[in-house]
Scaffold this motif. Structure first.
Motif, PDB file in Angstrom:
ATOM      1  N   SER A 236       0.835  -1.200   0.000  1.00  0.00           N
ATOM      2  CA  SER A 236       0.000   0.000   0.000  1.00  0.00           C
ATOM      3  C   SER A 236       0.867   1.245   0.000  1.00  0.00           C
ATOM      4  CB  SER A 236      -0.893   0.019   1.232  1.00  0.00           C
ATOM      5  OG  SER A 236      -1.590  -1.174   1.325  1.00  0.00           O
ATOM      6  N   LEU A 239       1.867   2.077  -3.468  1.00  0.00           N
ATOM      7  CA  LEU A 239       0.727   2.669  -4.150  1.00  0.00           C
ATOM      8  C   LEU A 239       0.561   4.128  -3.736  1.00  0.00           C
ATOM      9  CD1 LEU A 239      -1.570   1.682  -6.035  1.00  0.00           C
ATOM     10  CD2 LEU A 239      -2.978   1.452  -4.011  1.00  0.00           C
ATOM     11  N   GLN A 292      -1.220  -4.814  -4.953  1.00  0.00           N
ATOM     12  CA  GLN A 292      -2.444  -4.985  -4.166  1.00  0.00           C
ATOM     13  C   GLN A 292      -3.090  -6.338  -4.460  1.00  0.00           C
ATOM     14  OE1 GLN A 292      -4.166  -2.938  -1.879  1.00  0.00           O
ATOM     15  NE2 GLN A 292      -2.217  -1.877  -1.789  1.00  0.00           N
ATOM     16  N   TYR A 293      -3.104  -6.677  -5.743  1.00  0.00           N
ATOM     17  CA  TYR A 293      -3.689  -7.978  -6.103  1.00  0.00           C
ATOM     18  C   TYR A 293      -2.825  -9.121  -5.572  1.00  0.00           C
ATOM     19  CZ  TYR A 293      -7.066  -5.629  -9.013  1.00  0.00           C
ATOM     20  OH  TYR A 293      -8.091  -4.848  -9.419  1.00  0.00           O
ATOM     21  N   LYS A 296      -3.489  -9.589  -2.023  1.00  0.00           N
ATOM     22  CA  LYS A 296      -4.753 -10.304  -1.767  1.00  0.00           C
ATOM     23  C   LYS A 296      -4.578 -11.798  -2.016  1.00  0.00           C
ATOM     24  CE  LYS A 296      -8.045  -6.947  -1.516  1.00  0.00           C
ATOM     25  NZ  LYS A 296      -8.870  -5.976  -2.183  1.00  0.00           N
TER      26      LYS A 296
END
Ligand code: UDP
Ligand code: MG
Length: 314
Positions: A236, A239, A292-293, A296
């Motif tokens: 994060s 990002l 981010q993917y 996850k």
């Protein structure tokens, strides 16, 4: 009466094994006499692929004290966190409550009784927490504190100054066994289990004998593992940084355009600098987004239990 298993991971601990065994057996005897634990409570030594005589000593202790001393021999060295897990999961089916402690007796065995009392008072996990770090070197103290702060910053819940000296009820270990992840960081996993918990406080002592099996390299690896197994915050952050740079470069573009039209710029500089920053920002943003993917996916593949039901009223 509850049967207690004291789980002790051992890696090259021939100097301390007998001392540890004796000290822990005395604790067991005392607790049995006071009627706080069952008579067949035991110590479970986990030999983590030691290269010295640790396993022979465990066998010897088991021969001399067949009820009180048990052993697990791992086929090779897998590291403290895995050795401890092997011990806990083995002990789970043989006991009602477990306490994990290091072989070097740096953790105070005197608070085991308090742990048991707190267990009887209804706690499923009792954390052993170091009061002060007097015996640690300045370096270890500072790095350890920085580590706990960093973990908190990254959003990983840990108990401050708690290592792996803790009591766990059988159902807490059972719930723990649902966590199938391979990147183990026990200190971070325990708070996820939930249940009623408490702490006992003690002063950490010097090693009884032998030397630390946790050199700086292993400590750093543990710290990195702790963060990367529990937090996708670093992604994060990428990002966020990408977004920040893009916003900055847009502001700078406005400024550059104004300067251009008012006519005080070196030709070519503005467009060059702006495209470097804008593209840099865009790239970070894209990496962060992909990250981010991946974050996850990482969380998904851990297959952690999503919740732990403690009670149902019906
Ligand atoms: N240990 C282990 N496997 C390893 C390294 C250590 O089972 O690969 C055990 C070790 O025998 C001890 C505990 O983990 O019982 C903690 O290690 P140590 O006391 O050396 O760490 P420190 O207290 O210096 O951080
Ligand atoms: Mg130690």
């Amino acid at each position: 009466m509850d049967r207690l298993a004291i789980v002790v991971p051992c890696y090259n601990e021939e100097e301390v094994l007998k001392i540890a065994s004796k000290a822990l057996r005395e604790v067991l005897e005392d607790l049995v006499q006071k009627g706080k634990i069952a008579e067949d409570s035991f110590i479970l030594f986990v030999n983590d692929g030691s290269k010295d005589r640790t396993w022979e000593l465990i066998e010897e202790e088991h021969r001399e004290h067949p009820v009180q001393v048990c052993g697990v021999k791992l086929a090779g060295n897998v590291g403290h966190q895995f050795a401890l897990t092997a011990g806990l999961l083995t002990a789970k089916d043989m006991s009602d409550v477990t306490i994990s402690i290091d072989a070097d007796l740096q953790d105070d065995v005197a608070v085991i009784e308090e742990m048991i009392d707190k267990f009887h008072a209804g706690n499923d996990i009792v954390y052993g927490v170091r009061r002060e770090r007097k015996t640690d070197t300045f370096f270890k103290r500072v790095t350890a504190q920085a580590f706990y702060k960093l973990m908190a910053l990254m959003g990983v819940k840990t108990i401050y100054n708690h290592a792996d000296f803790r009591l766990m009820s059988r159902r807490a270990v059972e719930q723990f066994s649902q966590y199938g992840e391979v990147n183990l960081f026990l200190r971070g996993m325990m708070p996820l289990i939930g249940y009623q918990t408490d702490c006992v406080y003690y002063d950490r002592k010097e090693r009884v004998a032998g030397e630390s099996k946790y050199p700086l390299k292993k400590m750093l690896a543990l710290a990195f593992n702790g963060i990367s197994s529990f937090s996708v915050k670093p992604i994060s952050m990428i990002l966020g940084m990408g977004l920040f740079i893009i916003v900055c470069s847009i502001l700078a573009a406005v400024y550059a355009l104004i300067s251009y039209f008012t006519g005080h710029v070196v030709p070519g500089w503005t467009s060059l600098i702006l495209s470097i920053w804008f593209l840099g920002g865009l790239q970070l943003l894209a990496i962060g987004l992909v990250g981010q993917y991946i974050g996850k996916i990482y969380i998904e593949v851990k297959h952690r239990p999503r919740y732990n039901i403690e009670k149902i009223l019906k």
